[in-house]
Design an enzyme around this catalytic site. Structure first.
Site, PDB file in Angstrom:
ATOM      1  N   GLY A   1       0.837  -1.189   0.000  1.00  0.00           N
ATOM      2  CA  GLY A   1       0.000   0.000   0.000  1.00  0.00           C
ATOM      3  C   GLY A   1       0.876   1.243   0.000  1.00  0.00           C
ATOM      4  O   GLY A   1       1.959   1.252  -0.601  1.00  0.00           O
TER       5      GLY A   1
ATOM      6  N   ILE B   1       2.688   2.719   2.409  1.00  0.00           N
ATOM      7  CA  ILE B   1       3.996   2.581   3.045  1.00  0.00           C
ATOM      8  C   ILE B   1       4.863   1.593   2.274  1.00  0.00           C
ATOM      9  O   ILE B   1       6.038   1.870   1.987  1.00  0.00           O
ATOM     10  CB  ILE B   1       3.849   2.153   4.516  1.00  0.00           C
ATOM     11  CG1 ILE B   1       3.094   3.225   5.305  1.00  0.00           C
ATOM     12  CG2 ILE B   1       5.222   1.905   5.144  1.00  0.00           C
ATOM     13  CD1 ILE B   1       2.737   2.827   6.716  1.00  0.00           C
TER      14      ILE B   1
ATOM     15  N   GLU C   1       2.286  -5.454  22.464  1.00  0.00           N
ATOM     16  CA  GLU C   1       2.821  -4.126  22.757  1.00  0.00           C
ATOM     17  C   GLU C   1       2.082  -3.464  23.920  1.00  0.00           C
ATOM     18  O   GLU C   1       0.848  -3.525  23.977  1.00  0.00           O
ATOM     19  CB  GLU C   1       2.675  -3.279  21.488  1.00  0.00           C
ATOM     20  CG  GLU C   1       3.428  -1.985  21.499  1.00  0.00           C
ATOM     21  CD  GLU C   1       3.431  -1.321  20.126  1.00  0.00           C
ATOM     22  OE1 GLU C   1       3.208  -0.105  20.097  1.00  0.00           O
ATOM     23  OE2 GLU C   1       3.637  -2.004  19.105  1.00  0.00           O
TER      24      GLU C   1
ATOM     25  N   ARG D   1       1.642  -3.943  11.980  1.00  0.00           N
ATOM     26  CA  ARG D   1       0.852  -4.151  13.188  1.00  0.00           C
ATOM     27  C   ARG D   1       1.391  -5.380  13.895  1.00  0.00           C
ATOM     28  O   ARG D   1       1.613  -6.423  13.273  1.00  0.00           O
ATOM     29  CB  ARG D   1      -0.637  -4.330  12.851  1.00  0.00           C
ATOM     30  CG  ARG D   1      -1.260  -3.086  12.231  1.00  0.00           C
ATOM     31  CD  ARG D   1      -1.465  -1.979  13.256  1.00  0.00           C
ATOM     32  NE  ARG D   1      -1.816  -0.717  12.616  1.00  0.00           N
ATOM     33  CZ  ARG D   1      -1.007   0.318  12.504  1.00  0.00           C
ATOM     34  NH1 ARG D   1       0.213   0.262  12.998  1.00  0.00           N
ATOM     35  NH2 ARG D   1      -1.402   1.423  11.918  1.00  0.00           N
TER      36      ARG D   1
ATOM     37  N   THR E   1       7.260  -3.132  10.567  1.00  0.00           N
ATOM     38  CA  THR E   1       6.783  -1.817  11.016  1.00  0.00           C
ATOM     39  C   THR E   1       5.269  -1.695  10.864  1.00  0.00           C
ATOM     40  O   THR E   1       4.736  -0.584  10.869  1.00  0.00           O
ATOM     41  CB  THR E   1       7.456  -0.684  10.208  1.00  0.00           C
ATOM     42  OG1 THR E   1       7.156  -0.864   8.817  1.00  0.00           O
ATOM     43  CG2 THR E   1       8.955  -0.677  10.399  1.00  0.00           C
TER      44      THR E   1
ATOM     45  N   HIS F   1       8.059   1.747  18.624  1.00  0.00           N
ATOM     46  CA  HIS F   1       6.935   2.186  17.800  1.00  0.00           C
ATOM     47  C   HIS F   1       7.087   3.658  17.414  1.00  0.00           C
ATOM     48  O   HIS F   1       6.253   4.508  17.731  1.00  0.00           O
ATOM     49  CB  HIS F   1       5.606   1.957  18.521  1.00  0.00           C
ATOM     50  CG  HIS F   1       4.437   1.848  17.582  1.00  0.00           C
ATOM     51  ND1 HIS F   1       3.351   1.040  17.825  1.00  0.00           N
ATOM     52  CD2 HIS F   1       4.181   2.438  16.381  1.00  0.00           C
ATOM     53  CE1 HIS F   1       2.485   1.140  16.832  1.00  0.00           C
ATOM     54  NE2 HIS F   1       2.974   1.987  15.937  1.00  0.00           N
TER      55      HIS F   1
END
Length: 322
Positions: free
Chosen positions: A154, A156, A266, A237, A235, A284
């Site tokens: 997408g 990124i 996380e 989810r 990087t 993050h």
């Protein structure tokens, strides 16, 4: 005036834009609110500006009497029960389209850092252990002319692919839907299956969204498909990757190294992560540049002002349906 509650630190300039339009209540302490705090915010506010660390579940949404909008300060929104919010008529927004270049920059820092063992080498030097050049000291892997595999192409993932041209890399990608031919050509990227990507790539970078289909899409089986000289970069989810399987693959040297900016549970690290020399761990910070965080805040403000004016916010999350 309608109450707008911001649950954590927020840029001052953005707060000033909001201040004249509402009764603004802020938490500028970086101490995240408790579940009880969030319930109170929901019951009192017309808008809540939330963070990924704020778990907005149905119990919190059910406390909302006059809540119009949950405005997440981030591109992700997996911390919010979007379906329940929609059922209750509460809009949910995020901040898309403004952080992909910054996150791609960090991805490349992680690719280079993992390959060249930057973090352990820097620590070694800082600890005054460097006593002179040695032929086998902190040997890593080359990046130039290698193969980069992108999982999820997408905004990124495409930005990461564009940067690969400067390293003369071969780019493979897998995606839910194949990109148009003209975009493939522009990115110099070849569409392949996930298995083929894992087997051929020297660097695997994950940029897939978290859905029921992508949760744990990368686990023990996938790591075993990778080259023992390959590096894994994440990087996206946290729950897209089985972190225990990654730790095992790194300990057993099934892959050469990895770099993570997100985690399955996380902010907790999976047991064994902190001890691994071949694993780079970041907190993050994919979108953590001054410019990008300000753009994200401006977009949050735009969404809030839309909602306060009775207009549909411009950045409704894709899965929101009333």
């Amino acid at each position: 005036m309608p109450i707008v509650t911001v649950t954590n630190m927020f840029p001052e300039a953005a707060l000033e834009k909001l201040g004249s339009h509402c009764d603004l209540r802020t938490n500028q302490t970086e101490i995240p609110p408790t579940a009880e705090d969030l319930k109170r915010y929901a019951s009192e506010s017309a808008v809540i500006v939330t963070y990924l660390s704020d778990k907005i579940n149905r119990d919190i949404i059910d406390c909302a009497e006059n809540l119009r909008l949950i405005a997440n300060y981030g591109a992700g929104f997996n911390n919010i029960d979007v379906a329940h919010a929609a059922k209750k008529g509460v809009w949910v927004t995020n901040t898309p389209g403004v952080l992909h270049e910054t996150t791609a920059d960090l991805t490349w820092a992680m690719i280079l850092g993992a390959a060249r063992r930057i973090v352990p080498a820097e620590r070694f030097t800082r600890e005054n252990r460097f006593k002179g050049w040695q032929a086998k000291m902190y040997l890593g892997g080359d990046v130039y002319c290698k193969t980069l595999g992108i999982i999820g192409c997408g905004e990124i993932g495409s930005a990461v692919a564009r940067r690969a041209s400067g390293f003369n890399m071969r780019v493979l990608y897998c995606n839910r839907n194949r990109l148009p031919a003209e975009k493939e050509k522009a990115l110099n990227a070849v569409y392949v299956s996930l298995e083929e990507l894992l087997r051929q790539s020297d660097f695997v970078s994950v940029h897939a969204p978290l859905t029921e289909q992508t949760q744990h899409m990368i686990g023990k089986e996938q790591f075993l498909m990778m080259k023992p000289t390959a590096y894994f970069i994440h990087t996206a989810r946290g729950k897209v990757v089985d972190d225990k399987a990654l730790v095992e693959a790194l300990k057993e040297e099934k892959i050469a190294g990895a770099a993570l900016d997100v985690y399955e549970n996380e902010p907790a690290l999976t047991e064994g992560m902190a001890e691994l020399e071949n694993l780079m761990l970041l907190p993050h910070i994919g979108s953590a540049s001054h410019e990008t965080r300000d753009k994200m805040a401006d977009l949050v403000v735009d969404n809030v002002l839309d909602a306060l004016a009775g207009k549909t916010p411009r950045c409704l999350v894709p899965s929101w349906k009333k």
